[in-house]
Scaffold this motif. Sequence first.
Motif, PDB file in Angstrom:
ATOM      1  N   ALA A   1      38.199  30.433  41.109  1.00  0.00           N
ATOM      2  CA  ALA A   1      37.582  29.130  40.842  1.00  0.00           C
ATOM      3  C   ALA A   1      38.657  28.065  40.632  1.00  0.00           C
ATOM      4  CB  ALA A   1      36.669  29.217  39.628  1.00  0.00           C
ATOM      5  N   ARG A   2      39.688  28.416  39.884  1.00  0.00           N
ATOM      6  CA  ARG A   2      40.776  27.462  39.648  1.00  0.00           C
ATOM      7  C   ARG A   2      41.533  27.148  40.938  1.00  0.00           C
ATOM      8  NH1 ARG A   2      41.311  30.674  34.594  1.00  0.00           N
ATOM      9  NH2 ARG A   2      40.693  29.287  32.879  1.00  0.00           N
ATOM     10  N   ARG A   3      41.722  28.175  41.778  1.00  0.00           N
ATOM     11  CA  ARG A   3      42.426  27.958  43.040  1.00  0.00           C
ATOM     12  C   ARG A   3      41.622  27.027  43.949  1.00  0.00           C
ATOM     13  NH1 ARG A   3      44.703  26.060  46.301  1.00  0.00           N
ATOM     14  NH2 ARG A   3      45.616  26.905  48.219  1.00  0.00           N
ATOM     15  N   ILE A   4      40.312  27.202  43.995  1.00  0.00           N
ATOM     16  CA  ILE A   4      39.462  26.328  44.812  1.00  0.00           C
ATOM     17  C   ILE A   4      39.529  24.894  44.295  1.00  0.00           C
ATOM     18  CG2 ILE A   4      37.076  25.827  45.471  1.00  0.00           C
ATOM     19  CD1 ILE A   4      36.601  28.909  45.375  1.00  0.00           C
ATOM     20  N   ALA A   5      39.473  24.739  42.970  1.00  0.00           N
ATOM     21  CA  ALA A   5      39.531  23.398  42.392  1.00  0.00           C
ATOM     22  C   ALA A   5      40.868  22.729  42.713  1.00  0.00           C
ATOM     23  CB  ALA A   5      39.322  23.472  40.882  1.00  0.00           C
ATOM     24  N   ARG A   6      41.963  23.483  42.614  1.00  0.00           N
ATOM     25  CA  ARG A   6      43.272  22.901  42.940  1.00  0.00           C
ATOM     26  C   ARG A   6      43.332  22.505  44.412  1.00  0.00           C
ATOM     27  NH1 ARG A   6      45.222  27.280  40.004  1.00  0.00           N
ATOM     28  NH2 ARG A   6      45.959  28.290  41.927  1.00  0.00           N
ATOM     29  N   GLY A   7      42.817  23.380  45.281  1.00  0.00           N
ATOM     30  CA  GLY A   7      42.847  23.091  46.709  1.00  0.00           C
ATOM     31  C   GLY A   7      42.042  21.854  47.058  1.00  0.00           C
ATOM     32  N   LEU A   8      40.867  21.747  46.480  1.00  0.00           N
ATOM     33  CA  LEU A   8      40.039  20.563  46.740  1.00  0.00           C
ATOM     34  C   LEU A   8      40.692  19.315  46.151  1.00  0.00           C
ATOM     35  CD1 LEU A   8      36.476  22.017  46.048  1.00  0.00           C
ATOM     36  CD2 LEU A   8      37.450  21.418  48.275  1.00  0.00           C
ATOM     37  N   GLY A   9      41.355  19.476  45.001  1.00  0.00           N
ATOM     38  CA  GLY A   9      42.032  18.344  44.385  1.00  0.00           C
ATOM     39  C   GLY A   9      43.187  17.818  45.219  1.00  0.00           C
ATOM     40  N   GLU A  10      43.834  18.714  45.959  1.00  0.00           N
ATOM     41  CA  GLU A  10      44.905  18.284  46.857  1.00  0.00           C
ATOM     42  C   GLU A  10      44.347  17.505  48.047  1.00  0.00           C
ATOM     43  OE1 GLU A  10      46.778  21.930  47.862  1.00  0.00           O
ATOM     44  OE2 GLU A  10      47.621  22.247  45.856  1.00  0.00           O
ATOM     45  N   ILE A  11      43.141  17.869  48.464  1.00  0.00           N
ATOM     46  CA  ILE A  11      42.525  17.205  49.609  1.00  0.00           C
ATOM     47  C   ILE A  11      41.859  15.892  49.198  1.00  0.00           C
ATOM     48  CG2 ILE A  11      40.702  17.460  51.358  1.00  0.00           C
ATOM     49  CD1 ILE A  11      41.281  20.501  51.252  1.00  0.00           C
ATOM     50  N   VAL A  12      41.291  15.881  47.984  1.00  0.00           N
ATOM     51  CA  VAL A  12      40.625  14.682  47.457  1.00  0.00           C
ATOM     52  C   VAL A  12      41.262  14.335  46.117  1.00  0.00           C
ATOM     53  CG1 VAL A  12      38.391  13.597  46.971  1.00  0.00           C
ATOM     54  CG2 VAL A  12      38.496  15.563  48.515  1.00  0.00           C
ATOM     55  N   PRO A  13      42.429  13.704  46.125  1.00  0.00           N
ATOM     56  CA  PRO A  13      43.168  13.466  44.879  1.00  0.00           C
ATOM     57  C   PRO A  13      42.390  12.687  43.823  1.00  0.00           C
ATOM     58  CG  PRO A  13      44.546  13.022  46.798  1.00  0.00           C
ATOM     59  CD  PRO A  13      43.161  13.224  47.311  1.00  0.00           C
ATOM     60  N   GLU A  14      41.540  11.769  44.258  1.00  0.00           N
ATOM     61  CA  GLU A  14      40.804  10.953  43.294  1.00  0.00           C
ATOM     62  C   GLU A  14      39.801  11.776  42.480  1.00  0.00           C
ATOM     63  OE1 GLU A  14      38.850  10.312  47.386  1.00  0.00           O
ATOM     64  OE2 GLU A  14      40.854  10.638  46.528  1.00  0.00           O
ATOM     65  N   ALA A  15      39.465  12.973  42.966  1.00  0.00           N
ATOM     66  CA  ALA A  15      38.525  13.839  42.252  1.00  0.00           C
ATOM     67  C   ALA A  15      39.227  14.992  41.532  1.00  0.00           C
ATOM     68  CB  ALA A  15      37.497  14.407  43.239  1.00  0.00           C
ATOM     69  N   ARG A  16      40.558  14.986  41.535  1.00  0.00           N
ATOM     70  CA  ARG A  16      41.313  16.134  41.014  1.00  0.00           C
ATOM     71  C   ARG A  16      40.973  16.457  39.560  1.00  0.00           C
ATOM     72  NH1 ARG A  16      46.985  14.844  42.034  1.00  0.00           N
ATOM     73  NH2 ARG A  16      46.533  15.599  44.150  1.00  0.00           N
ATOM     74  N   GLU A  17      40.955  15.452  38.699  1.00  0.00           N
ATOM     75  CA  GLU A  17      40.704  15.699  37.277  1.00  0.00           C
ATOM     76  C   GLU A  17      39.286  16.228  37.047  1.00  0.00           C
ATOM     77  OE1 GLU A  17      41.641  12.376  34.844  1.00  0.00           O
ATOM     78  OE2 GLU A  17      43.753  12.326  35.444  1.00  0.00           O
ATOM     79  N   LYS A  18      38.314  15.650  37.748  1.00  0.00           N
ATOM     80  CA  LYS A  18      36.931  16.103  37.603  1.00  0.00           C
ATOM     81  C   LYS A  18      36.776  17.537  38.099  1.00  0.00           C
ATOM     82  CE  LYS A  18      32.506  15.572  36.815  1.00  0.00           C
ATOM     83  NZ  LYS A  18      31.979  15.505  35.431  1.00  0.00           N
ATOM     84  N   LEU A  19      37.399  17.852  39.225  1.00  0.00           N
ATOM     85  CA  LEU A  19      37.336  19.211  39.763  1.00  0.00           C
ATOM     86  C   LEU A  19      37.962  20.206  38.792  1.00  0.00           C
ATOM     87  CD1 LEU A  19      38.342  18.334  43.420  1.00  0.00           C
ATOM     88  CD2 LEU A  19      36.183  19.407  42.771  1.00  0.00           C
ATOM     89  N   ALA A  20      39.101  19.854  38.235  1.00  0.00           N
ATOM     90  CA  ALA A  20      39.773  20.744  37.290  1.00  0.00           C
ATOM     91  C   ALA A  20      38.920  20.965  36.044  1.00  0.00           C
ATOM     92  CB  ALA A  20      41.141  20.174  36.911  1.00  0.00           C
ATOM     93  N   ALA A  21      38.305  19.879  35.544  1.00  0.00           N
ATOM     94  CA  ALA A  21      37.455  19.991  34.351  1.00  0.00           C
ATOM     95  C   ALA A  21      36.247  20.879  34.622  1.00  0.00           C
ATOM     96  CB  ALA A  21      37.019  18.603  33.895  1.00  0.00           C
ATOM     97  N   ASN A  22      35.630  20.692  35.787  1.00  0.00           N
ATOM     98  CA  ASN A  22      34.480  21.523  36.143  1.00  0.00           C
ATOM     99  C   ASN A  22      34.874  22.993  36.261  1.00  0.00           C
ATOM    100  OD1 ASN A  22      32.838  19.289  36.223  1.00  0.00           O
ATOM    101  ND2 ASN A  22      32.872  19.082  38.453  1.00  0.00           N
ATOM    102  N   ALA A  23      36.036  23.243  36.869  1.00  0.00           N
ATOM    103  CA  ALA A  23      36.503  24.620  37.016  1.00  0.00           C
ATOM    104  C   ALA A  23      36.750  25.253  35.656  1.00  0.00           C
ATOM    105  CB  ALA A  23      37.772  24.660  37.861  1.00  0.00           C
ATOM    106  N   GLU A  24      37.343  24.515  34.734  1.00  0.00           N
ATOM    107  CA  GLU A  24      37.620  25.071  33.412  1.00  0.00           C
ATOM    108  C   GLU A  24      36.338  25.354  32.640  1.00  0.00           C
ATOM    109  OE1 GLU A  24      40.462  26.257  32.299  1.00  0.00           O
ATOM    110  OE2 GLU A  24      41.172  25.754  34.311  1.00  0.00           O
ATOM    111  N   ALA A  25      35.340  24.490  32.801  1.00  0.00           N
ATOM    112  CA  ALA A  25      34.055  24.726  32.141  1.00  0.00           C
ATOM    113  C   ALA A  25      33.402  25.994  32.693  1.00  0.00           C
ATOM    114  CB  ALA A  25      33.135  23.518  32.332  1.00  0.00           C
ATOM    115  N   TYR A  26      33.481  26.144  33.996  1.00  0.00           N
ATOM    116  CA  TYR A  26      32.918  27.340  34.642  1.00  0.00           C
ATOM    117  C   TYR A  26      33.671  28.591  34.197  1.00  0.00           C
ATOM    118  CZ  TYR A  26      31.330  30.414  38.426  1.00  0.00           C
ATOM    119  OH  TYR A  26      30.796  31.451  39.157  1.00  0.00           O
TER     120      TYR A  26
END
Length: 276
Positions: free
Chosen positions: A121-146
């Motif tokens: 889950a964390r790897r997916i969030a990091r990968g998506l964050g690299e592709i969509v930098p503006e969503a990086r923090e939100k993706l990371a937060a969602n991954a940590e909650a999950y």
Amino acid sequence: RSLVGSEMCIRDSMKKIAAADVLVAHGLGIEEFLGDPVRRANPRIRTIVASEGITPMRAMEGVSLARKGGTAGRDHRHEHEHGHGHEHEEAGEGHDHDHDHGHGEWNPHAWVSLSAAQAEARRIARGLGEIVPEAREKLAANAEAYCARLEALRGEFLREVEKFPNRKVLTAHNAFAYFAKDIGLEIVALLEETPGQGPSAGEMIKLVEAIRKAGPAAVFYEPGHSDKIAATLAAETGLRAYCLDHVASGRPEAGFYEEAMRRNLETLKAALGGGK
């Protein structure tokens, strides 16, 4: 939804891939056959390999008894981890090894472990964050909650397993090796060391004898597959057969993995709880 399936399923998946920007592949060889078709369908697609960074287990690692010898019961580790010196050019390419639906030298079923699922889950969030930098923090937060929910669920498994008087089990194939290692179960033997190929009559006799000596608590088969071998072994050994889900397919919606794993917890309590 799993990309491994019928030809029709694969064709449908290729249509979706052709229109996609990102492909999230599990890796460890399980989608290796998709490499060339994915490149042809969409040469611009970006791939995130969820299992990158996870140390893989060998095909028969973690299994106490093996009919065909080889790697059973030995604590092998890959000489390197994903993400160090690898370039993943095709979907699921984590190792340059021969795989049959991921069932070659390496065991691809890392996602069944709640610990490995968190890493993915964390790897997916990091990968998506690299592709969509503006969503990086939100993706990371969602991954940590999950991951927090998965770790809490893992804690429930660990507390229940600690109570089990007998933690030895038989499973359908090697799908539960990461899972068993993560929570402290011992896989005595597999019903099918090669998926789709059950034991011969002679192997079945030897397997029954070995099971009687090893003394596992239960035998598990998988949803969507025949329970015939499990039922036969149960009848011969006095064990009870239960269905345990390795979550290889299911509803593509949030919460499904957690629901399936919680059902697995209830199944283990029924099978191994010793009536307590």
